[in-house]
Design a protein around this motif. Sequence first.
Motif, PDB file in Angstrom:
ATOM      1  N   ILE A  65      57.390  11.451  59.105  1.00 40.47           N
ATOM      2  CA  ILE A  65      57.474  12.066  57.765  1.00 40.47           C
ATOM      3  C   ILE A  65      56.155  11.865  57.018  1.00 40.47           C
ATOM      4  CG2 ILE A  65      58.613  11.885  55.496  1.00 40.47           C
ATOM      5  CD1 ILE A  65      61.229  11.209  57.060  1.00 40.47           C
ATOM      6  N   ALA A  66      55.602  10.668  57.176  1.00 39.01           N
ATOM      7  CA  ALA A  66      54.329  10.390  56.480  1.00 39.01           C
ATOM      8  C   ALA A  66      53.225  11.317  56.977  1.00 39.01           C
ATOM      9  CB  ALA A  66      53.937   8.926  56.687  1.00 39.01           C
ATOM     10  N   LYS A  67      53.275  11.690  58.258  1.00 36.91           N
ATOM     11  CA  LYS A  67      52.230  12.564  58.825  1.00 36.91           C
ATOM     12  C   LYS A  67      52.512  14.039  58.569  1.00 36.91           C
ATOM     13  CE  LYS A  67      51.593   9.769  62.978  1.00 36.91           C
ATOM     14  NZ  LYS A  67      51.912   9.864  64.398  1.00 36.91           N
ATOM     15  N   SER A  68      53.725  14.359  58.101  1.00 42.33           N
ATOM     16  CA  SER A  68      54.080  15.774  57.910  1.00 42.33           C
ATOM     17  C   SER A  68      53.308  16.355  56.723  1.00 42.33           C
ATOM     18  CB  SER A  68      55.591  15.894  57.661  1.00 42.33           C
ATOM     19  OG  SER A  68      55.920  17.217  57.352  1.00 42.33           O
ATOM     20  N   ASP A  69      52.998  17.641  56.813  1.00 36.32           N
ATOM     21  CA  ASP A  69      52.229  18.297  55.754  1.00 36.32           C
ATOM     22  C   ASP A  69      53.114  18.884  54.655  1.00 36.32           C
ATOM     23  OD1 ASP A  69      53.427  20.167  57.312  1.00 36.32           O
ATOM     24  OD2 ASP A  69      51.654  21.438  57.579  1.00 36.32           O
ATOM     25  N   ALA A  70      54.431  18.759  54.800  1.00 34.66           N
ATOM     26  CA  ALA A  70      55.345  19.295  53.775  1.00 34.66           C
ATOM     27  C   ALA A  70      56.647  18.503  53.843  1.00 34.66           C
ATOM     28  CB  ALA A  70      55.594  20.787  54.036  1.00 34.66           C
ATOM     29  N   PRO A  71      57.437  18.533  52.759  1.00 32.69           N
ATOM     30  CA  PRO A  71      58.680  17.752  52.770  1.00 32.69           C
ATOM     31  C   PRO A  71      59.665  18.238  53.847  1.00 32.69           C
ATOM     32  CG  PRO A  71      58.191  18.601  50.569  1.00 32.69           C
ATOM     33  CD  PRO A  71      57.220  19.242  51.493  1.00 32.69           C
TER      34      PRO A  71
END
Length: 502
Positions: A65-71
């Motif tokens: 989740i921390a590496k994701s670019d969007a929620p």
Amino acid sequence: MTRQSRLLAIDQGTTSTRSLVFDAEGRLIASAQREFPQYYPQAGWVDHDPEDIWRDAIETAREAIAKSDAPITAIGLANQRETVVVWDRATGAPIHRAIVWQDRRTASECERLRDEGAEALVRARTGLLLDPYFSATKLAWILDNVSNARQQAERGQLAFGTIDSFLLWRLTLGQVHATDATNASRTLLFDIHRQCWDDELLALFRIPHGLLPSVQDSSHFYGATIAELFGAPIPIAGVAGDQHAAMVGQACFKPGMVKSTYGTGCFALRNTGAEPASPRGGTLTTMAYRIEGVPTYASEGAIFIAGAAIKWLRDRLGLISDAAETSEIAAKLPGNHGVYMVPAFVGLGAPHWDPHARGLLCGLTLDSSAAHIVRAALESVAYQTFDLMEAMTGDGSLQAQGKSALRIDGGMAANDWFCQFLADILDAPVERPIMLEITAHGAAFLAGLSTGVYPNLAAISNVWARGARFEPRMAHAERERLIEGWRDAVRRALSSGGEATR
Ligand SMILES: Nc1ncnc2c1ncn2[C@@H]1O[C@H](COP(=O)(O)OP(=O)(O)O)[C@@H](O)[C@H]1O
Ligand SMILES: O=P(O)(O)OC[C@H](O)CO
């Protein structure tokens, strides 16, 4: 299709737990993975610590989740199937380590039930066999062997679940005790025709009803994660056993389509549509998936050891330092030199169902080298797949099912030599998608389906993309010769002295 959607899949496998974020076009945005300890308390026993599984699920999910670019729009869960967890409803603490699907400790209990004539009922209601692989006898073992467990279970103080249920419980802090129809269909307690827990089976295995989770569709709003875990609640909108999630990930939505996943074990599933196929030749009848209350069924062949044989070469024999080396090692040999490995390390699954079979290497001469053993391990997985196809179709060919290609995925599918040899032995094309993390993809698709990211299964089929295709090119006589050598090796490994047990 919502362009900014991000779907998080938690894929809790036998040897590792990973979390992956996908966008709606199926691209991998972020991922994190952890291997966790395997416990072998006695020969043939395999345990996992549910706290390891929980810790890794949360840590990998947070990392992805921390590496994701969007929620994250929604979470989908895929899990190793049949593995049993029993926990205290008040504290959420497991009362015993998880007993893993590979565990054989209840083989004699299964034999006792078979001798009493219970297999026909089990086969008719569940599509499965009386084998220690499945959950029910493992669950009964925990109730019988953990002090006071049976009394507590009868008082409603305990909860049972496969890994999905345990994760759902923890993710929602005990608000949700549920599973999906695919996971339920692997317990030996679920009637796949009526789609409910079966009282007669519960009585047969001595399982109190109060232990059981509710059974939902594979694509369904299960609940939201508690805010403390990921900073805000996230809907959990898809759950499936990993092999069923892979069916969805491989877009095997039409009757006759077959996928085979090569992870720790290998599991080949063929979509049989709205009707459960009559089980034949040691194959299982199981769920493919359940969507909007409509069950889709599958025939399944389960091989217990696939990539695990390669892991064994690395970790126990020290013949390789990395699984990926095996492709080149096998390719350098002109042939197998008559060396075969039957990796019956935890007995043999389909089509033999012999929990007492044990692994063997045969055909060794003074000329045999480590490379022959490596090649024999890879070859054994292809031969076992041939046995499954033969059990499903009568002649081993995929053509007999009206479909020409087998869709494959999982760790071993990265091995080009293996993929080509598989196509040769099956005498059928083998297709590998671009995305090898198909199980996680399937879980994400299921979550995307119930949250409107995908309007229907056709939209998911459009996301599936072929990466490579391997055409069969082995001469007929060579193929026959190799398969005959394999059959001879299997006869030596079976505990019954060469006769298939079912
Ligand atoms: N290139 C390769 N060739 C052969 N086997 C491989 C290769 N890469 C990984 N594997 C095997 O695949 C397995 C890992 O696959 P994976 O799909 O992650 O399994 P699981 O989900 O069961 O943990 C391991 O057992 C490993 O030995
Ligand atoms: O962890 P895998 O990918 O080997 O899958 C395990 C199966 O679900 C066991 O039935």
